[in-house]
Design an enzyme around this catalytic site. Structure first.
Site, PDB file in Angstrom:
ATOM      1  N   ALA A 122       0.851  -1.191   0.000  1.00  0.00           N
ATOM      2  CA  ALA A 122       0.000   0.000   0.000  1.00  0.00           C
ATOM      3  C   ALA A 122       0.879   1.231   0.000  1.00  0.00           C
ATOM      4  CB  ALA A 122      -0.915   0.005   1.215  1.00  0.00           C
ATOM      5  N   MET A 150       1.526   5.068   2.121  1.00  0.00           N
ATOM      6  CA  MET A 150       1.652   5.404   3.540  1.00  0.00           C
ATOM      7  C   MET A 150       0.274   5.564   4.186  1.00  0.00           C
ATOM      8  SD  MET A 150       4.911   5.564   4.250  1.00  0.00           S
ATOM      9  CE  MET A 150       4.961   6.486   5.775  1.00  0.00           C
ATOM     10  N   GLY A 163      -2.811   1.627   6.978  1.00  0.00           N
ATOM     11  CA  GLY A 163      -3.167   0.672   8.026  1.00  0.00           C
ATOM     12  C   GLY A 163      -2.481  -0.670   7.920  1.00  0.00           C
ATOM     13  N   ASP A 213       7.355  -6.486   8.764  1.00  0.00           N
ATOM     14  CA  ASP A 213       6.919  -5.106   8.532  1.00  0.00           C
ATOM     15  C   ASP A 213       8.018  -4.364   7.782  1.00  0.00           C
ATOM     16  OD1 ASP A 213       5.105  -3.029   8.660  1.00  0.00           O
ATOM     17  OD2 ASP A 213       5.786  -2.325  10.614  1.00  0.00           O
ATOM     18  N   GLU A 214       7.641  -3.315   7.043  1.00  0.00           N
ATOM     19  CA  GLU A 214       8.593  -2.529   6.250  1.00  0.00           C
ATOM     20  C   GLU A 214       9.340  -3.415   5.264  1.00  0.00           C
ATOM     21  OE1 GLU A 214      10.879  -0.755   9.392  1.00  0.00           O
ATOM     22  OE2 GLU A 214       9.418   0.836   9.716  1.00  0.00           O
ATOM     23  N   GLN A 257       9.533  -3.457   2.217  1.00  0.00           N
ATOM     24  CA  GLN A 257      10.165  -2.819   1.065  1.00  0.00           C
ATOM     25  C   GLN A 257      11.681  -2.731   1.223  1.00  0.00           C
ATOM     26  OE1 GLN A 257       8.084  -1.189   3.138  1.00  0.00           O
ATOM     27  NE2 GLN A 257       8.927   0.799   3.730  1.00  0.00           N
ATOM     28  N   CYS A 307      -3.303  10.063  -5.309  1.00  0.00           N
ATOM     29  CA  CYS A 307      -3.592   9.332  -6.537  1.00  0.00           C
ATOM     30  C   CYS A 307      -2.513   9.683  -7.563  1.00  0.00           C
ATOM     31  CB  CYS A 307      -4.976   9.681  -7.077  1.00  0.00           C
ATOM     32  SG  CYS A 307      -5.136  11.389  -7.643  1.00  0.00           S
ATOM     33  N   HIS A 353      -2.676  13.456  -8.952  1.00  0.00           N
ATOM     34  CA  HIS A 353      -2.195  14.521  -8.081  1.00  0.00           C
ATOM     35  C   HIS A 353      -0.716  14.348  -7.733  1.00  0.00           C
ATOM     36  CE1 HIS A 353      -6.586  15.438  -7.266  1.00  0.00           C
ATOM     37  NE2 HIS A 353      -6.065  16.588  -7.641  1.00  0.00           N
TER      38      HIS A 353
END
Length: 204
Positions: free
Chosen positions: A9, A11, A14, A88-89, A91, A182, A185
């Site tokens: 996802a 930032m 959740g 977690d994290e 990436q 998005c 933007h």
């Protein structure tokens, strides 16, 4: 069969809350979980932990570049039966570490649930995310929304001055703030397209 999962996802979607809730569900049923979090920006002597924006937290082991996660999980599993591994994290994983986690699922029979970002503030894939998108058994998008209400798929980095950063290191730890947007933007805030509304960040 155990699988390697990647929940990705932008930032503030959740992800960490989902991870902690899933681990709690295992433990509530008398099962044992093993939690990992990136240690890249933590001191060597710091204790690892995973915390969410809503106040949930749990102790976790830290991983850094060069760590053999398969060996660490196998050694732990030899002494304490492990029913699920959470990362977690994700990436920040190295490509080889993603393959090590795949071996945990394939050879140890332990499901591995990875949670992390897909792209950085410049719209580029992280190394761990790239590998997970390539070899994970299941991909699950955790959705959040842009200021306009569309699905947010990108992030911008705001420096301490509140301005959008268009250059810089992929990982920056400090007073930087990340905002999910998005694609439309994000392009406007990054200066790739002229803005069509008056909403922007300081200094734009």
């Amino acid at each position: 069969m155990a699988k390697l999962y990647f929940h990705y996802a932008t930032m503030n979607a959740g992800k960490t809350t989902m991870l902690l809730q899933a681990s709690y569900n295992y433990r509530e049923r008398g099962m044992t979980t093993m939690l990992f979090v990136a240690g890249h920006y933590r001191r060597d002597d710091a204790a690892g932990y995973i915390s969410s924006r809503i106040g949930l937290e749990a102790d976790a082991e830290m991983f850094r570049d060069g760590d053999d996660l398969y060996e660490r999980i196998r050694d732990h599993h030899d002494h304490t039966t492990t029913h699920c591994v959470f990362v977690d994290e994700a990436q920040f994983l190295e490509e080889e570490q993603v393959w090590q986690l795949a071996r945990v699922a394939d050879r140890l029979g332990i499901p591995v649930m990875c949670y992390g970002l897909r792209t950085d503030f410049q719209g580029k894939l992280f190394s761990g995310s790239r590998a997970l998108l390539a070899i994970a058994d299941e991909l699950r998008e955790v959705r959040t929304i842009c200021r306009c209400g569309r699905k947010a798929t990108m992030v911008v980095r705001l420096g301490a001055d509140g301005k959008v950063a268009k250059q810089g290191a992929q990982v920056a730890i400090g007073k930087d703030v990340y905002v999910s947007l998005c694609r439309r933007h994000w392009e406007e805030e990054m200066g790739r397209m002229p803005p069509e509304d008056l909403i922007g960040f300081a200094g734009e």
